[in-house]
Motif scaffolding. Structure first.
Motif, PDB file in Angstrom:
ATOM      1  N   SER A 332       0.843  -1.205   0.000  1.00  0.00           N
ATOM      2  CA  SER A 332       0.000   0.000   0.000  1.00  0.00           C
ATOM      3  C   SER A 332       0.875   1.250   0.000  1.00  0.00           C
ATOM      4  N   SER A 333       2.044   1.153   0.630  1.00  0.00           N
ATOM      5  CA  SER A 333       2.976   2.275   0.667  1.00  0.00           C
ATOM      6  C   SER A 333       3.854   2.303  -0.595  1.00  0.00           C
ATOM      7  N   ASN A 334       4.356   1.132  -0.985  1.00  0.00           N
ATOM      8  CA  ASN A 334       5.231   1.074  -2.162  1.00  0.00           C
ATOM      9  C   ASN A 334       4.539   1.563  -3.432  1.00  0.00           C
ATOM     10  N   ALA A 336       2.206   3.787  -3.631  1.00  0.00           N
ATOM     11  CA  ALA A 336       1.640   5.140  -3.520  1.00  0.00           C
ATOM     12  C   ALA A 336       2.206   6.073  -4.580  1.00  0.00           C
ATOM     13  N   ARG A 337       3.415   5.780  -5.054  1.00  0.00           N
ATOM     14  CA  ARG A 337       4.019   6.678  -6.043  1.00  0.00           C
ATOM     15  C   ARG A 337       3.314   6.601  -7.397  1.00  0.00           C
ATOM     16  N   PHE A 338       2.520   5.566  -7.612  1.00  0.00           N
ATOM     17  CA  PHE A 338       1.821   5.457  -8.892  1.00  0.00           C
ATOM     18  C   PHE A 338       0.507   6.227  -8.798  1.00  0.00           C
ATOM     19  N   VAL A 341       0.881  11.547 -10.891  1.00  0.00           N
ATOM     20  CA  VAL A 341       1.534  12.852 -10.890  1.00  0.00           C
ATOM     21  C   VAL A 341       2.837  12.705 -11.657  1.00  0.00           C
ATOM     22  N   ARG A 342       3.712  11.817 -11.165  1.00  0.00           N
ATOM     23  CA  ARG A 342       4.940  11.558 -11.917  1.00  0.00           C
ATOM     24  C   ARG A 342       4.926  10.174 -12.558  1.00  0.00           C
ATOM     25  N   TYR A 343       4.373   9.199 -11.865  1.00  0.00           N
ATOM     26  CA  TYR A 343       4.394   7.833 -12.376  1.00  0.00           C
ATOM     27  C   TYR A 343       2.977   7.316 -12.546  1.00  0.00           C
ATOM     28  N   ARG A 364      -6.042   6.513 -10.392  1.00  0.00           N
ATOM     29  CA  ARG A 364      -5.665   5.258  -9.746  1.00  0.00           C
ATOM     30  C   ARG A 364      -6.683   4.148  -9.984  1.00  0.00           C
TER      31      ARG A 364
ATOM     32  N   ARG B  94       8.218   5.193   7.492  1.00  0.00           N
ATOM     33  CA  ARG B  94       7.528   5.866   6.397  1.00  0.00           C
ATOM     34  C   ARG B  94       6.299   6.588   6.934  1.00  0.00           C
ATOM     35  N   ASN B  96       3.088   8.076   5.477  1.00  0.00           N
ATOM     36  CA  ASN B  96       2.356   7.946   4.216  1.00  0.00           C
ATOM     37  C   ASN B  96       1.294   9.028   4.038  1.00  0.00           C
ATOM     38  N   PHE B  98      -0.583  11.484   0.526  1.00  0.00           N
ATOM     39  CA  PHE B  98      -0.519  11.846  -0.890  1.00  0.00           C
ATOM     40  C   PHE B  98      -0.396  13.356  -1.040  1.00  0.00           C
ATOM     41  N   PRO B 103       7.255  12.718  -4.005  1.00  0.00           N
ATOM     42  CA  PRO B 103       7.300  11.818  -5.163  1.00  0.00           C
ATOM     43  C   PRO B 103       6.991  10.345  -4.849  1.00  0.00           C
ATOM     44  N   LYS B 104       7.377   9.848  -3.686  1.00  0.00           N
ATOM     45  CA  LYS B 104       7.152   8.429  -3.404  1.00  0.00           C
ATOM     46  C   LYS B 104       5.770   8.158  -2.819  1.00  0.00           C
ATOM     47  N   GLY B 105       5.069   9.224  -2.451  1.00  0.00           N
ATOM     48  CA  GLY B 105       3.795   9.011  -1.765  1.00  0.00           C
ATOM     49  C   GLY B 105       4.012   8.722  -0.288  1.00  0.00           C
TER      50      GLY B 105
END
Lengths: 497, 501
Positions: A332-334, A336-338, A341-343, A364, B94, B96, B98, B103-105
């Motif tokens: 769920s954390s890994n 999050a970057r998708f 916005v950028r990915y 998403r 971490r 968390n 948004f 960038p990583k969330g």
């Protein structure tokens, strides 16, 4: 399984070992370029949906380079470089610079990697040829490879059967002969299960032995890249080239690379080997078609002089529950970057929505159902008020599972059992029953939770010709010993067949 | 909302705790090798957007963080300087949430096991009293990028993403805006003296969140309100002052204070609601599986202790004890490391040319000059001591000549101005400008006689008992000599001439 190619020399793909390929090159039976062209042709056919991207230009130029090295250095080049010119397939979760990397997700359909994973740099430096990026369950989340928008991978020869997941594309590619070996990733069995279903060899190394830098993370504390090949020797050879310390990965163990290829050639001293047979792995859920060849292999080993020791792994029954809490929490954390916005490509643009949450929500929604489900579960398991009962509790039980193994390895060298309770099932058979699907991982997740090396090797077939996989689980950093034992089993099982 | 007027509201007792984010001036970022610090001559705005980035700090899929050792050392030094216990094993976690500039969330920070805990910072209050403010914890974390919002669209600059920060969290030990201001100023000096941050507040390298609540004296703690991201000493005091009065008024009028986050509107001098507790994010902290625990052993701590510079509080003590400076002057001199070091260098030079008995006097004169003319020129010209032409030798020479009465203080100011402008040595300027003090009776006495002759009326008044007129005659002499006459001698000789005549 014979095929004809348009090339002057027919490259016999299926059961040629890497070492034999080099012998053929040395005899000038064919060139690396011809070999690569042959593999590319099959890869482009993509008969089993095993590829997402075929990187022909990259492969051809690497093959040409390999030919030049051979011309210059002769067979010495193969001594120095045992993977030179060998066509490999790479799970589409491991980045190759300038090549599209989808992770099996439509969201990343247009993402091109700006850098190469450490394992790719190592292999590239060794002169390997990358044929293409293989299909997988989206972000590695699945056990059947049915969670991929790029098609559901089937076992070569069995179009209606799942190749297993999540590294199903790599397994099918190795089996079909469109590559000579492949890289997969294993978070809860994702190398071993498809290897077992497709009848190939797959190794999940000790956590920290292979750098994760450049592998898109599903569950960081469980993920590990590993080799998949047609023989134990080839898998060992590939493992030797991807192990070793990497400063870019803080969880990488400062140890030299393994020497598994050499270990695979050693004679197995069966009389000195104690094999632990966990009761929990042979309980009623195990299908007789699987149990029979596994028992035969054990009996064979005992005849060779190995000592079979019944062992208990009492916390294994919680393995699947613990795995599905920890893996989804980290995921769920890994993931999050998708957020587009950028990915992640955008289904809607920021200027077309009212606010940021709508932007996230719509973009998403491009993620697959299984991925969404796991992100939601993980978000819940980490939430204030629930984290104690779920995530933290799971971490505590994880330690118990590890302690079980520590105790057992005081008395035995390896644990032997099945990889899966059944042979490959039919497509669609379990998609409506997530619990049954998750239970595919029951024998494989404990090794990930404990960070231990484990492997799957072919152990005969059922009456339909579907493969059964034998699983070895060893103490941390026992890869070399494990590979030499696996090579012993491989010879024996071939003999039995 | 209207600002409550202070005279109408009886203020309740304030309870204030501060969370300060300090950007560390390491060469590279916290988890990658991109530059984190800019050369002193370059400002952030001059760096091209998104030029100090790599796949790691932009959070590309597959990348992994590797912790910068220097960040750990800086955090330990911050902990040592504030008498914290250094955690032998701390964890990165971490956080968390948004937001497009993350960038990583998730932000890599610390949660359960921070690097430092339970410290204390001694502060000096405006009335000269000392107070001890307890430090709750110090942890390390990465900064996010910067969102720049235009009408209709926003852009991102990720140069700042992954720049290391320490967050220093105080206990709620401050009872007034002035105390909060004093704490912030002291903390600012500590981090700049340590050299772990440039402390540049305009660029947000030292920014503060304040937790403010009010209560009847001795009552239980009230509901606290968080004021976010204030980046000037003056503003934080204003923001707290406003908040204390606002909350006092809410309670006085029978209302309840809502737990919320507010932001400071520097234009109106008020705080405005940002989000309530219900809207507060659940950050779902968990240990970052990509990073290993940070182990700090005793040897490492000892080594870093040895490298600690003299801190502002110690320096102030030394100035008061050895030079007899006032607490106020000592405080001004230690307001920045640059000033304090300059002063120490001036004193080093003076020690070589001054007898011990006169050193205290020289030290006071030097302090007056540094706190006066030097600071004034720095403020006026916007220069720093690094960029200015002034050297410690210049000031030491000036102080020495003043001490020897070879120049007058008026002359000294003129000389200082020239030195500042040209960078020439004091003696060069004196010769070039003819600014040597006139102490020769053969020159001065005729001038004195001339002045006395020119003002018979004033002479008569003086002689009839109007002593104060002495200043008038001295002034006339000084005017005649363009300020070069030695005023002490003139004073003496004018008196003699008037009484003898």
């Amino acid at each position: 399984m014979c095929r004809f190619t348009v090339f002057p020399v027919r490259v016999k793909a299926e059961y040629m070992k890497i070492r034999q390929t080099h012998e053929a090159i040395a005899k000038k039976t064919f060139s690396f370029l011809e070999l690569t062209q042959d593999r590319l042709k099959l890869a482009k056919e993509n008969k089993h949906q095993e590829y997402i991207t075929v990187c022909a230009d990259l492969a051809l130029s690497a093959a040409t380079k390999a030919d030049a090295v051979f011309q210059k250095e002769g067979v010495q080049a193969f001594v120095r470089n045992p993977i030179l010119g060998i066509p490999l397939a790479i799970k589409d979760l491991i980045l190759i610079r300038n090549i599209r990397n989808t992770c099996g997700s439509k969201l990343l359909d247009n993402y091109v990697a700006p850098y190469s994973a450490s394992v790719i740099q190592q292999l590239e430096g060794a002169g390997a040829v990358f044929i293409g990026k293989t299909n997988l369950d989206e972000f590695g989340m699945g056990s059947s490879n049915e969670n991929s928008p790029y098609g559901s991978v089937s076992i070569p020869g069995f179009p209606e059967r799942v190749a297993g997941g999540s590294s199903g594309g790599s397994a099918a590619a190795v089996k079909s002969g469109s590559c000579d070996a492949a890289l997969g990733t294993d978070t809860g069995g994702s190398i071993r299960l498809p290897s077992s279903f497709c009848g190939i060899v797959g190794i999940k190394p000790t956590y920290g032995r292979v750098s994760r830098y450049g592998q898109v993370a599903y569950a960081s504390s469980l993920d590990q890249i590993g080799p998949m090949a047609r023989t134990v020797e080839d898998a060992g050879l590939l493992l030797d080239l991807i192990t070793g310390h990497d400063f870019k990965d803080s969880t990488s163990i400062p140890m030299p690379p393994t020497r598994c290829a050499a270990a695979s050639a050693l004679m197995t001293e069966w009389s000195k080997i104690r094999l632990g047979v966990p009761e929990e792995y042979f309980k009623s859920g195990l299908h007789p078609d699987v149990e029979k060849p596994i028992r035969q292999a054990l009996t064979w080993a005992e005849k060779q002089g190995a000592k079979l020791v019944p062992v208990q792994l009492p916390h294994s029954e919680y393995g699947v529950a613990v795995y599905y809490l920890i893996a989804v929490s980290e995921a769920s954390s890994n993931l999050a970057r998708f957020d587009s916005v950028r990915y992640g490509q955008r289904k809607v643009l920021a200027e077309d929505v009212r606010d940021l949450s709508t932007f996230y929500e719509i973009n998403r929604s491009q993620l697959g159902e299984e991925v969404k489900k796991r992100i939601l579960l993980g978000t819940f398991a980490l939430s204030a008020g629930y984290s104690e009962a779920y995530f933290k509790r799971a971490c505590q039980v994880r330690r118990k599972i590890k302690e079980d193994f520590d105790r057992v390895f005081n008395t035995v060298d390896f644990i032997v059992g099945p990889v899966s309770s059944t042979v490959a099932f039919k497509k669609g058979e379990k998609t409506q029953d997530p619990l049954q699907m998750y239970l595919n991982d029951i024998f494989t997740v404990p090794a990930n939770l404990a960070g231990l090396p484990a492997m799957s090797l072919p152990c005969g077939q059922d009456s339909n010709g579907l493969s059964v996989g034998l699983q070895l689980i060893g103490p941390a950093f026992s890869e070399e010993f494990m590979v030499s034992l696996a090579a012993g089993f491989e010879k024996g099982i071939e003999g039995v067949r | 909302m209207k600002a409550p007027k202070s005279q109408q509201v009886r203020r309740l007792e304030a309870v204030i705790g501060l969370e300060v984010h300090v950007q560390l001036s390491t060469a590279s970022k916290i988890f990658c090798s991109c530059p984190a610090r800019l050369p002193a001559t370059v400002s952030v705005s001059e760096i091209e957007a998104n030029s100090h980035v790599c796949p790691i700090c932009t959070g590309h899929p597959g990348t992994l963080p590797v912790l910068n050792r220097k960040v750990v050392e800086f955090a330990i030094q911050a902990g040592l300087a504030t008498q914290c216990a250094i955690n032998p094993k701390s964890l990165l976690a971490r956080k968390n949430y948004f937001y497009p500039d993350l960038p990583k969330g998730y932000q890599i920070s610390q949660y359960d096991e921070p690097m430092c805990r339970n410290g204390v910072l001694g502060i000096q209050l405006p009335n000269g009293e000392e107070k001890r403010v307890r430090i709750h914890r110090i942890h390390i974390e990465e900064d996010a990028g910067k969102s720049i919002h235009y009408s209709g669209f926003s852009v991102l600059n990720l140069n700042r993403a992954g720049v290391p920060l320490v967050e220093i969290v105080s206990e709620p030990d401050m009872a007034s805006p002035a105390e909060a201001g004093a704490y912030l100023r002291e903390l600012h000096s500590v981090v700049t003296f340590l050299g772990i941050s440039d402390g540049n507040m305009e660029e947000g390298n030292f920014r503060c969140d304040a937790n403010v609540s009010v209560r009847e004296p001795g009552a239980e703690l009230g509901t606290r309100v968080e004021i976010k991201n204030v980046n000037s000493f003056k503003f934080i005091e204003k923001a707290i002052e406003f908040e204390v009065l606002r909350q006092s008024e809410v309670l006085r009028s029978g209302g309840t204070v809502i737990q919320e986050t507010r932001s400071f509107d520097s234009f109106r001098g008020t705080t405005v609601p940002m989000r309530s507790k219900e809207e507060a994010e659940d950050y779902r902290y968990f240990p970052d599986p990509d990073l290993i625990p940070i182990y700090v052993d005793g040897d490492w701590i000892e080594e870093l202790k040895k490298r600690l510079p003299e801190l502002p509080q110690q320096r102030r003590g030394r100035y008061v004890a050895t030079y007899g400076l006032s607490a106020y002057d000592a405080g001004l001199l230690t307001s920045s490391r640059e000033i304090a070091e300059f002063y120490d260098q001036v004193m080093e030079v003076l020690k070589k040319s001054t007898v011990d008995a006169e050193l205290t006097q020289s030290a006071k004169t030097a302090a007056n000059w540094v706190c006066g003319e030097v600071l004034r020129m720095l403020n006026e010209t916007g220069q720093t001591l690094q960029t200015s032409k002034l050297t410690p030798h210049h000031l030491a020479e000036l102080v020495r000549l003043l001490q020897l009465q070879q120049i007058s203080s008026t002359g000294a100011k003129q000389i200082f101005g020239k030195v500042w402008e040209t960078g020439k040595s004091v003696s060069e300027v004196i010769q070039g400008e003819g600014l040597v003090q006139i102490s020769d009776p053969a020159v001065l006495k005729p001038i004195i006689d001339k002045i006395i002759a020119a003002f018979p009326g004033q002479v008569a008044e003086y002689r009839s008992g109007k002593d104060k007129l002495i200043g008038f005659f001295v002034g006339q002499v000084m005017k005649e000599t363009q300020g070069k006459a030695n005023p002490t001698l003139v004073n003496e000789w004018v008196r003699q001439a008037l009484s003898s005549g």
